[in-house]
Design a protein around this motif. Structure first.
Motif, mmCIF file in Angstrom:
data_model
loop_
_atom_site.group_PDB
_atom_site.id
_atom_site.type_symbol
_atom_site.label_atom_id
_atom_site.label_comp_id
_atom_site.label_asym_id
_atom_site.label_seq_id
_atom_site.Cartn_x
_atom_site.Cartn_y
_atom_site.Cartn_z
ATOM 1 N N ALA A 125 0.770 -1.758 -0.279
ATOM 2 C CA ALA A 125 0.071 -0.265 0.195
ATOM 3 C C ALA A 125 1.038 1.268 -0.496
ATOM 4 C CB ALA A 125 -0.774 -0.124 1.225
ATOM 5 N N CYS A 126 1.622 1.234 -0.975
ATOM 6 C CA CYS A 126 2.802 2.521 -0.316
ATOM 7 C C CYS A 126 2.844 3.389 -1.763
ATOM 8 C CB CYS A 126 4.422 2.205 -0.375
ATOM 9 S SG CYS A 126 5.247 1.053 0.652
ATOM 10 N N PRO A 127 2.349 4.039 -0.837
ATOM 11 C CA PRO A 127 2.534 5.656 -2.193
ATOM 12 C C PRO A 127 3.102 5.697 -3.367
ATOM 13 C CG PRO A 127 3.002 7.180 0.007
ATOM 14 C CD PRO A 127 2.645 5.362 -0.086
ATOM 15 N N GLY A 128 3.108 5.687 -4.643
ATOM 16 C CA GLY A 128 3.887 6.814 -5.358
ATOM 17 C C GLY A 128 4.993 7.779 -5.264
ATOM 18 N N THR A 129 4.155 8.616 -4.335
ATOM 19 C CA THR A 129 4.949 9.703 -4.027
ATOM 20 C C THR A 129 4.677 9.720 -3.079
ATOM 21 O OG1 THR A 129 5.024 10.300 -6.408
ATOM 22 C CG2 THR A 129 5.526 12.614 -4.581
ATOM 23 N N PHE A 130 5.573 10.459 -1.461
ATOM 24 C CA PHE A 130 5.047 11.255 -0.510
ATOM 25 C C PHE A 130 4.444 12.081 -0.274
ATOM 26 C CE2 PHE A 130 5.885 7.006 1.255
ATOM 27 C CZ PHE A 130 6.220 6.555 2.630
ATOM 28 N N PRO A 131 3.599 13.069 0.168
ATOM 29 C CA PRO A 131 3.037 13.995 0.421
ATOM 30 C C PRO A 131 3.988 15.018 1.072
ATOM 31 C CG PRO A 131 1.366 12.855 1.367
ATOM 32 C CD PRO A 131 2.544 12.394 0.568
ATOM 33 N N PRO A 132 4.168 16.644 1.038
ATOM 34 C CA PRO A 132 4.711 17.005 2.209
ATOM 35 C C PRO A 132 3.850 17.297 3.403
ATOM 36 C CG PRO A 132 3.915 18.317 -0.025
ATOM 37 C CD PRO A 132 3.442 16.950 -0.308
ATOM 38 N N VAL A 133 3.988 17.452 4.165
ATOM 39 C CA VAL A 133 3.903 17.075 5.948
ATOM 40 C C VAL A 133 1.961 18.127 6.017
ATOM 41 C CG1 VAL A 133 3.778 17.985 8.271
ATOM 42 C CG2 VAL A 133 5.888 17.404 6.736
ATOM 43 N N ASN A 134 0.876 17.153 5.951
ATOM 44 C CA ASN A 134 -0.157 17.676 5.812
ATOM 45 C C ASN A 134 -0.780 17.244 6.587
ATOM 46 O OD1 ASN A 134 -2.182 15.191 4.368
ATOM 47 N ND2 ASN A 134 -0.113 15.118 4.500
ATOM 48 N N ASN A 135 -2.206 17.168 6.385
ATOM 49 C CA ASN A 135 -3.288 16.556 7.863
ATOM 50 C C ASN A 135 -4.613 15.914 7.397
ATOM 51 O OD1 ASN A 135 -4.153 18.888 7.658
ATOM 52 N ND2 ASN A 135 -5.084 19.863 9.581
ATOM 53 N N GLY A 136 -4.263 16.204 5.596
ATOM 54 C CA GLY A 136 -5.224 15.571 4.896
ATOM 55 C C GLY A 136 -5.418 13.965 5.348
ATOM 56 N N PRO A 137 -6.766 12.772 4.156
ATOM 57 C CA PRO A 137 -6.348 11.147 4.108
ATOM 58 C C PRO A 137 -5.527 11.281 3.972
ATOM 59 C CG PRO A 137 -7.407 12.592 2.034
ATOM 60 C CD PRO A 137 -7.027 14.028 3.125
ATOM 61 N N PHE A 138 -4.926 9.578 4.711
ATOM 62 C CA PHE A 138 -3.750 8.530 4.949
ATOM 63 C C PHE A 138 -4.175 8.487 2.818
ATOM 64 C CE2 PHE A 138 -5.282 6.535 8.664
ATOM 65 C CZ PHE A 138 -5.272 7.476 9.448
ATOM 66 N N THR A 139 -2.369 8.729 2.120
ATOM 67 C CA THR A 139 -2.586 8.109 0.932
ATOM 68 C C THR A 139 -2.122 7.035 0.569
ATOM 69 O OG1 THR A 139 -0.291 9.233 1.535
ATOM 70 C CG2 THR A 139 -1.949 11.013 0.869
ATOM 71 N N GLY A 140 -1.579 6.376 1.982
ATOM 72 C CA GLY A 140 -0.959 5.000 1.412
ATOM 73 C C GLY A 140 -0.681 4.135 3.049
ATOM 74 N N ARG A 141 -0.374 3.146 3.288
ATOM 75 C CA ARG A 141 0.493 2.972 4.598
ATOM 76 C C ARG A 141 2.175 1.906 4.136
ATOM 77 N NH1 ARG A 141 -3.669 2.458 8.898
ATOM 78 N NH2 ARG A 141 -5.734 2.307 7.885
ATOM 79 N N ASP A 142 2.802 2.595 5.113
ATOM 80 C CA ASP A 142 3.534 1.685 5.343
ATOM 81 C C ASP A 142 4.055 0.269 6.454
ATOM 82 O OD1 ASP A 142 7.049 2.284 5.019
ATOM 83 O OD2 ASP A 142 6.998 3.655 5.422
ATOM 84 N N GLU A 143 4.768 -0.504 5.951
ATOM 85 C CA GLU A 143 5.185 -1.646 6.356
ATOM 86 C C GLU A 143 6.576 -1.208 7.516
ATOM 87 O OE1 GLU A 143 4.657 -5.133 5.441
ATOM 88 O OE2 GLU A 143 1.846 -4.691 4.368
ATOM 89 N N ALA A 144 7.147 -0.068 6.762
ATOM 90 C CA ALA A 144 8.878 -0.355 7.465
ATOM 91 C C ALA A 144 8.775 0.562 8.840
ATOM 92 C CB ALA A 144 9.305 0.027 6.162
ATOM 93 N N ILE A 145 10.098 0.160 9.119
ATOM 94 C CA ILE A 145 10.131 1.105 10.632
ATOM 95 C C ILE A 145 9.983 2.376 10.331
ATOM 96 C CG2 ILE A 145 12.053 1.302 12.221
ATOM 97 C CD1 ILE A 145 11.916 -1.731 12.650
ATOM 98 N N ASN A 146 9.778 3.058 11.195
ATOM 99 C CA ASN A 146 10.152 4.679 10.786
ATOM 100 C C ASN A 146 11.534 5.120 12.199
ATOM 101 O OD1 ASN A 146 9.646 7.477 9.476
ATOM 102 N ND2 ASN A 146 9.001 7.870 10.954
ATOM 103 N N VAL A 147 11.191 4.761 12.787
ATOM 104 C CA VAL A 147 11.876 4.891 14.285
ATOM 105 C C VAL A 147 12.109 4.004 14.655
ATOM 106 C CG1 VAL A 147 12.063 6.609 16.448
ATOM 107 C CG2 VAL A 147 10.541 6.952 14.268
ATOM 108 N N PHE A 148 14.042 3.460 15.083
ATOM 109 C CA PHE A 148 14.536 2.835 15.412
ATOM 110 C C PHE A 148 15.489 3.261 16.829
ATOM 111 C CE2 PHE A 148 17.664 -0.609 16.509
ATOM 112 C CZ PHE A 148 16.990 -1.905 16.763
#
Length: 435
Positions: free
Chosen positions: A40-63
């Motif tokens: 469910a990864c989006p083709g492009t990650f949008p700028p910082v926003n508070n809109g609707p979800f544009t995809g889902r990311d299963e990867a670790i963001n903070v380790f």
């Protein structure tokens, strides 16, 4: 064979043969960390926003290899968070009493999948009285006990961190390895800004910095890059026992030039025991801290990139309110560092880490440190780096596809082209026989 048939054959066959030369896939961080993962990864990650979800990311963001402390005015950590030690939420009184994890109000708006582990710890989860850890829609999986108010699903699992434990040593080794890369450009602290000047052509732009990125008296300063070709990876190695970056560079709408480098910009702190990221900006790029005995403190209003530290992390301080960690992938092509095979176990399907077999040894290039305009030669080190580089990417976009998906796409395309070429040759031969 008619003229048109010969023309078609001449056009198709070379095209089929040329497309068989598949470009190499970028070398990511250990364990395949960095790129977005999952279907469910989006083709492009949008700028910082508070809109609707544009995809889902299963990867670790903070380790975080050590402990994760939430302090000051910290507000949220977007994406999947994995902590080797304990997670401790105790913010300053008088401000907001909540801390969002996984899904946040403002960010890339690409959260982990619904019902997956938003927070995983190898120790306890402690939430101060009167405060709340919000993990709605996800799971908080903890090896130790959990105390305080936690929303979402709380699961105690003694083996919660076991599958992620190898990442600490792997990230430490990678950070050390990256730091030996020969510099390809210079970095000069000009007071009002630090200017990074690349060589204008290398696919991997490397800078070695032995000073803090701060202005006069430790205040804010700008960050600027020049001589960076389109699609290049930028690796900044900040050496020394303690390093600070305090900047006003970076924004919410991606109009700042540094924001365009975000998907391929890595700030590497290989030896520092103390790392500070502050200022009044949305800090751009991913962060790697290689010293397991370190403490990284993030007080900037936001970060836009992955954050991987083998040591401990303190999120929040008194300088800003509402500090946020936002989920953005790192898709750069890093130096190839030999190491043990990845054995990380996750709750999601593993991502294959491709490797490149074409290597070369970097050459010596001048580096500039501090505020001095003089240069010194950095000796070449026996580190191999990939020379096969994926085609340049538009500077204002990043690929959200996992590397394994890209490989399948190329193979499918090649197969289809061979079939088309073969079918055309067959048709032409038949037509020739008929004549």
């Amino acid at each position: 064979m008619g003229a048109m048939s010969r023309a078609l054959l001449a056009a198709v066959v070379p095209f089929v043969l040329l497309t068989a030369a598949v470009p190499s896939v970028a070398d990511p961080l250990p364990g395949g960390l960095g790129p977005c993962a999952g279907p469910a990864c989006p083709g492009t990650f949008p700028p910082v926003n508070n809109g609707p979800f544009t995809g889902r990311d299963e990867a670790i963001n903070v380790f975080v290899g050590g402990t994760f402390a939430v302090r000051g005015g910290a507000a949220e950590a977007e994406g999947k968070v994995v902590v080797g030690g304990g997670f401790d939420l105790a913010k300053d009184p008088g401000g907001s009493a909540v801390y969002n994890i996984g899904i946040v109000g403002v960010g890339s708006r690409v959260p982990p999948p619904e019902g997956s582990d938003f927070l995983t710890t190898g120790g306890s989860v402690t939430v101060a009285t009167g405060q709340r850890l919000l993990a709605d829609g996800g799971v908080v999986r903890h090896a130790g006990p959990a105390t305080g108010t936690i929303t979402g699903k709380s699961v105690q699992d003694s083996a919660a961190f076991a599958g992620f434990a190898p990442l600490t040593a792997q990230l430490q080794a990678a950070s050390t390895c990256y730091a030996t890369s020969a510099a390809t450009g210079t970095a000069v602290n000009q007071g009002h800004q630090t200017l990074f000047t690349g060589d204008g052509h290398s696919a991997l732009q490397v800078f070695t910095v032995d000073f803090d990125l701060v202005g006069s008296g430790g205040g804010q300063q700008g960050i600027a890059f020049a001589g960076i070709p389109a699609g290049a990876t930028v690796l900044v190695n900040l050496t020394g026992d303690a390093r600070k970056i305090v900047t006003y560079t970076g924004g919410l709408d991606d109009t700042d030039p540094v924001n365009a480098l975000r998907p391929r910009l890595l700030w590497n702190f290989p030896t520092a025991t103390s790392v500070t990221i502050g200022g009044l900006s949305q800090f751009q790029g991913s962060i790697l801290v290689g010293n397991p005995g370190s403490t990284t403190t993030v007080t900037s209003p936001g970060t836009a990139g992955r954050l991987f530290t083998t040591g401990s992390l303190t999120h929040g301080g008194s300088t800003n309110k509402g500090q946020e960690l936002h989920a953005y992938p790192f898709t750069g092509d890093l130096p190839t560092c030999a190491g043990p095979p990845t054995t990380t176990t996750t709750t999601t399907p593993p991502t294959t880490t491709p490797t490149s077999t074409s290597t070369s040894t970097p050459t010596s290039t001048p580096t500039t440190s501090g505020t001095s305009d003089s240069t010194s030669t950095t000796p070449s080190l026996p580190l191999t780096t990939t020379t096969n580089v994926a085609p340049p990417v538009d500077s204002d976009s990043s690929s959200g596809l996992a590397s394994t998906g890209a490989d399948v796409g190329w193979l499918t395309l090649i197969g289809a082209l061979f079939v088309i070429g073969g079918a055309l040759v067959t048709v032409l031969v038949r037509r020739r026989r008929q004549h």
